[in-house]
Design an enzyme around this catalytic site. Structure first.
Site, PDB file in Angstrom:
ATOM      1  N   ARG A  17       0.730  -1.293   0.081  1.00  0.00           N
ATOM      2  CA  ARG A  17      -0.244   0.090  -0.016  1.00  0.00           C
ATOM      3  C   ARG A  17       0.804   1.288   0.062  1.00  0.00           C
ATOM      4  O   ARG A  17       0.633   2.459  -0.733  1.00  0.00           O
ATOM      5  CB  ARG A  17      -0.931   0.074   1.147  1.00  0.00           C
ATOM      6  CG  ARG A  17      -1.988  -1.011   1.200  1.00  0.00           C
ATOM      7  CD  ARG A  17      -3.150  -0.960   2.339  1.00  0.00           C
ATOM      8  NE  ARG A  17      -2.099  -1.277   3.496  1.00  0.00           N
ATOM      9  CZ  ARG A  17      -2.468  -0.923   4.684  1.00  0.00           C
ATOM     10  NH1 ARG A  17      -3.575  -0.089   4.932  1.00  0.00           N
ATOM     11  NH2 ARG A  17      -1.798  -1.105   5.776  1.00  0.00           N
ATOM     12  N   ASN A  35      -6.333  -2.679   2.027  1.00  0.00           N
ATOM     13  CA  ASN A  35      -6.281  -4.076   2.213  1.00  0.00           C
ATOM     14  C   ASN A  35      -7.646  -4.678   2.320  1.00  0.00           C
ATOM     15  O   ASN A  35      -8.662  -4.161   2.802  1.00  0.00           O
ATOM     16  CB  ASN A  35      -5.484  -4.381   3.571  1.00  0.00           C
ATOM     17  CG  ASN A  35      -4.091  -4.348   3.418  1.00  0.00           C
ATOM     18  OD1 ASN A  35      -3.357  -4.278   2.479  1.00  0.00           O
ATOM     19  ND2 ASN A  35      -3.406  -4.232   4.407  1.00  0.00           N
TER      20      ASN A  35
END
Length: 90
Positions: A17, A35
């Site tokens: 990320r 996520n």
């Protein structure tokens, strides 16, 4: 261009990320990344076509050696742009 993307593989716990956000900023893309509970990562990006395509090429390679991308599911959003102001981690 606006794309909704699901990435499967070794993409959680390896800086995916954070790296996605940095690469999106490098390519002047807007949107978000988060996520999912099943171990995959979901993101939405928007920007000009060339920048999006270049970003996707790097994403499919995994950005760094710790990340292993097995599958990338891409949905092109009909709206074109949703007007995101920046790129964020959710």
């Amino acid at each position: 261009m606006n794309l909704h993307i699901i990435v499967n593989g070794r993409v959680q716990g390896v800086g995916f990320r954070f790296t996605t956000k940095q690469k999106a900023i490098d390519y002047d893309l807007k949107g978000w990344v988060k996520n999912l509970s099943n171990g995959s990562v979901e993101l939405e990006i928007e920007g000009n076509d060339l920048q999006v395509e270049d970003f996707l090429s790097e994403l499919k390679e995994g950005f760094n050696p710790f990340i292993k991308v097995n599958e990338v599911h891409i949905i092109k959003e009909a709206a074109g742009h949703k007007g995101y102001k920046n790129f964020e981690i959710r």
